[in-house]
Design a protein around this motif. Structure first.
Motif, short mmCIF file in Angstrom:
data_model
loop_
_atom_site.label_atom_id
_atom_site.label_comp_id
_atom_site.label_asym_id
_atom_site.label_seq_id
_atom_site.Cartn_x
_atom_site.Cartn_y
_atom_site.Cartn_z
N THR A 423 63.73 114.80 -32.66
CA THR A 423 63.13 113.52 -33.07
C THR A 423 61.72 113.46 -32.49
N PHE A 424 60.76 113.06 -33.30
CA PHE A 424 59.36 113.06 -32.84
C PHE A 424 58.61 111.85 -33.35
N GLU A 425 57.75 111.31 -32.49
CA GLU A 425 56.82 110.27 -32.91
C GLU A 425 55.55 111.00 -33.33
N MET A 426 55.07 110.73 -34.55
CA MET A 426 53.98 111.52 -35.09
C MET A 426 52.66 111.23 -34.37
N PRO A 427 52.05 112.27 -33.78
CA PRO A 427 50.78 112.06 -33.08
C PRO A 427 49.63 111.77 -34.05
N GLU A 428 49.75 112.25 -35.28
CA GLU A 428 48.73 111.94 -36.29
C GLU A 428 49.33 112.11 -37.69
N ALA A 429 48.57 111.69 -38.69
CA ALA A 429 49.06 111.77 -40.06
C ALA A 429 49.09 113.22 -40.54
N GLY A 430 50.00 113.52 -41.45
CA GLY A 430 50.07 114.88 -41.98
C GLY A 430 51.36 115.08 -42.75
N THR A 431 51.81 116.35 -42.79
CA THR A 431 53.06 116.65 -43.46
C THR A 431 53.99 117.36 -42.46
N VAL A 432 55.20 116.80 -42.29
CA VAL A 432 56.16 117.47 -41.41
C VAL A 432 56.97 118.42 -42.29
N LYS A 433 57.11 119.64 -41.83
CA LYS A 433 57.90 120.61 -42.59
C LYS A 433 58.94 121.25 -41.69
N MET A 434 60.13 121.43 -42.27
CA MET A 434 61.14 122.26 -41.62
C MET A 434 61.12 123.57 -42.36
N VAL A 435 60.69 124.63 -41.66
CA VAL A 435 60.48 125.91 -42.33
C VAL A 435 61.49 126.94 -41.81
N LEU A 436 62.21 127.56 -42.73
CA LEU A 436 63.20 128.57 -42.33
C LEU A 436 62.51 129.90 -42.01
#
Ligand code: NAP
Ligand code: MG
Length: 734
Positions: A423-436
């Motif tokens: 779980t993370f609080e976003m430090p800045e705007a962007g796109t979070v990706k879960m990459v295999l």
């Protein structure tokens, strides 16, 4: 104090009220069990014990303790595990800090909790402390799924002796407020992994890439979710609800689980603190930050830090006058809903409010209708639907109501979101990706600064074990059995893909229903209102919430629940009750030497633990112990030997005397094991003959303060003196 040899049964050493109770009860259990050749050892999983185990290099040889949680974590993965697990503190930051200060004051040279770590050493200390924070024990021990229900004797007793319920009226203004979008529920994505995988979690921004998590591994078949809560949507929702509550003329309340959801929920709580004091933060935000204010720690901490600044205090006073009245934790002491993130915990607070007819306590101690803010929609509909049901139908009648049992998915950290390290609080705007590992993007979300993103998972083996446990319980009971799964929610849809084929393969699909939480709540309430029973088969969070909600409505408390964890490797974990460690009870003991903790959950778990030992090891004497504990538990209930809430009346210690006496009498009366009967006949006789003397010795210290030598790390000798005040009883037991 910890026993290290391999006992037949491990009884956990915990914190607060249950630990006080153990000082009186455990010696009785150990003595009675040893007479039958059964050993009962202890393992320390208390908050203080876990802190001390984390910093061995700071301690003297004499101060050092073993890492009992790690040892228990290994034990539950073995066939021989037989653990009676009492509730322990899931510490919020203020509790953790208080425990550290207490240990330091006792001469333990452990480091301070770094609130704002700067150096590498501080970061490392913070990391070690954060691993102790929140729900750090249960996920380690729960190597199985959960089976929670009221024992038949307990349910029968509650029906014959119904507790008082607050009246519900159709025009109650109490309601649940949840977000209309932008929450975890609506942003959820979920996928089942076809093969074993390793994922990294990254945040891509215009300026580059931040690695949030280097690597998480999942076996094949794991259901992996990702979702986020929009900070912007949350803030506008909170501002709206504060204004609406004011217009409706009722109390404002926020219900979170900042203990278990230790990363996400304190942040959401902090947003509420900021929304409540919005004009103050707008004007003095920078100055408050300099004073060390962290809204996530609550209004209590904030007020202490700004107390000397007259301008800020005046601004707080001004805005407070304009706000709606707040739901109080303790109106006598001025402690509000927003004071400490761990004071109002949704699974206890919402049922208590519903049991009271939708009423909360206001600032001057008056009962009033309440707006219950539960931002995320994943489970808010349960409380929303319950409130609507009772407004329309009136309060539940505990004398005639049936029961809702629970089969909960929780093994191997299934669905432990919010409390785990993804779980993370976003430090800045962007796109979070879960990459295999092969570059496939499993999930991605566009986020803004401050959004709370999290991933949860549930492994295949625990899911299958959970479905099979449900099939077994349905078969045993014949109750209406409902999977509380929402086909329109991403995660639940993946689970349904597991559930249906298993039910079909076993030819039992017609015995089960699948319903979204709101509908399942309504149907379950309709069912128990008719006096019939149902099994709620749920994920991890609803396991927790429902096994407080329904017991609190049906039995007045969740403390009396049977809570069995059939470990996947063959062992048994017996949790006592479904509630927590009742901090208010400790206060009462310290102030007036009365302990109102009810050990019924411990009695029930103990009986199950002996029976399990009997079955697992073919131990016939353990079976006698188990059967006689069941008789004693029933006798405690039937004869009204449970503790009273008021000073001067029989308390926890008195109840233990009766438990010991009934247990000894049952052992003396049974005929399966004549030598045990012979051994316990004089014990039963001595306990009966000395009744007046023992009960008066137990009652004598009441009404005066008690010294237990510490809150988190008490003094065993002092605690024993307080909890075992009858020399006569001690003489018979020892
Ligand atoms: P709680 O301790 O269950 O307290 C809620 C209320 O329930 C108490 O104030 C008390 O009511 C009543 N209660 C609970 N158990 C009782 C018992 N055995 N006998 C008599 N009354 C009982 O819940 P909480 O305040 O949410 O949580 C307190 C702490 O426990 C937290 O640190 C939490 O993290 C931890 N917790 C641990 C577990 C676990 O380890 N399995 C589970 C839940 C919570 P009255 O005050 O009206 O008497
Ligand atoms: Mg709970």
């Amino acid at each position: 104090m910890t026993t290290t040899s391999n006992p037949d049964i491990v009884y956990t050493k915990v914190d607060e009220a249950p630990e006080l109770a153990s000082a009186s009860l455990l010696p009785i259990i150990q003595k009675f069990a040893s007479a039958a050749g059964v050993t009962v050892g202890t393992k320390d999983i208390s908050l203080a014990g876990r802190i001390l185990a984390t910093f061995p290099e700071n301690l003297t040889d004499a101060q050092r303790v073993s890492d009992d949680l790690a040892e228990l974590g290994a034990l539950v993965k073995t066939k021989s595990a037989n653990v009676v697990k009492l509730p322990n503190i899931s510490a919020s930051v203020p509790q953790l800090v208080a425990a550290i200060e207490e240990l330091q004051s006792q001469g333990y040279d452990i480091p301070d909790y770094p609130e704002a770590p700067a150096t590498d050493a501080e970061h490392s200390t913070r990391k070690r402390y954060d691993a102790i924070k929140g729900s750090a024990v249960n996920p380690v021990l729960r190597e199985g799924n959960s089976d929670r229900r009221a024992a038949a004797a307990v349910k029968k007793f509650a029906q014959a002796n119904p507790h008082r319920m607050g009246a519900w009226s159709a025009d109650s203004k109490t309601r649940v407020a949840a977000m209309s979008g932008g929450d975890f529920f609506s942003n959820e994505a979920s996928a089942t992994l076809a093969s074993e995988a390793t994922a990294k979690i990254v945040l891509e921004t215009p300026s580059g890439q931040t690695l949030l998590k280097e690597s998480v591994s999942y076996p094949a078949g794991t259901v992996v979710d990702a979702t986020f809560m929009s900070a912007r949507a949350l803030d506008s929702f909170l501002a709206d609800e504060i204004a609406k509550t004011k217009a409706e003329g009722v109390l404002f309340s926020l219900h979170m689980k900042a203990t278990m959801m230790k990363v996400s929920d304190p942040i959401i709580f902090g947003h509420a603190v900021k929304a409540w004091l919005a004009p103050v933060f707008d004007k003095f935000g920078a100055k408050m930050a300099d004073l060390g204010v962290n809204p996530n720690s609550g209004l209590g901490d904030l007020l202490e830090r700004v107390a000397d600044d007259a301008d800020i205090m005046a601004a707080i006073e001004a805005i407070t006058k304009e706000r709606p009245p707040m739901y109080m934790v303790n109106s006598d002491k001025g402690i509000t809903n927003l004071h400490v993130p761990s004071d109002v915990i949704i699974d206890a607070s919402m049922p208590a409010l519903i049991r009271a007819g939708g009423k909360g306590w206001g600032p001057s101690g008056e009962e009033a209708d309440t707006v219950c803010v539960i931002p995320d929609n994943s489970y808010a509909p349960v409380y929303d639907e319950a409130i609507k049901f009772f407004k329309a139908n009136g309060a539940l009648n505990p004398a005639t109501a049936g029961t809702v049992q629970n089969i909960g998915l929780m093994a191997q950290k299934a669905e432990e979101y919010g409390s785990h390290p993804t779980t993370f609080e976003m430090p800045e705007a962007g796109t979070v990706k879960m990459v295999l590992q092969d570059g496939t993007v499993l999930h991605e979300h566009a986020v803004e600064k401050g959004d709370i993103w999290r991933s949860a998972s549930a492994r295949k083996a625990p899911i299958e074990d959970w479905v099979n446990l449900a099939i077994e319980r349905q078969k045993t009971t014949g109750f209406r059995s409902i999977f509380w799964l929402d086909a329109n929610r991403a995660h639940d849809a993946q689970l349904i893909s597991y559930v249906m084929p298993i039910l079909e393969a076993k030819g039992v699909a017609d015995k089960f229903e699948i319903m979204a939480p709101a509908q399942a709540t309504r149907v379950s309430l309709e069912t128990i209102t008719k006096g019939e029973n149902t099994i709620a088969i749920t994920g991890n969070v609803l396991r927790d919430y429902l096994t407080d909600l329904f017991p609190i409505l049906e039995l007045a408390t969740s403390a009396k629940m049977l809570s069995i964890v059939k470990l996947m490797q063959g062992g048994g974990l017996f949790e006592t009750g479904a509630g927590g460690s009742a901090p208010k009870h400790v206060q009462q003991l310290v102030e007036e030497n009365h302990l109102r903790w009810d050990s019924l959950g411990e009695f029930c778990a103990l009986g199950e633990s002996f029976m399990f030992l009997a079955e697992a090891k073919g131990n016939a004497r353990a079976k006698v112990l188990g059967e006689t504990v069941e008789v004693a538990t029933q006798d405690v209930l039937d004869n009204g030997r449970s503790p009273s809430r008021k000073v001067g009346e029989p308390d926890n210690r008195d109840s233990h005397y009766w438990f010991a006496r009934y247990w000894a009498e049952a052992l003396a009366a049974q005929t399966t094991d004549p030598s045990l009967a012979e051994e316990f006949a004089p014990v039963a006789k001595a306990l009966a003959e000395n009744e007046a003397k023992i009960t008066s010795e137990l009652a004598a210290p009441q009404g005066k303060p008690a010294d237990i030598g510490g809150y988190y790390h008490g003094d065993m000798a002092k605690l024993t003196a307080v909890m075992r005040p009858s020399a006569t009883l001690n003489g018979i037991i020892d």
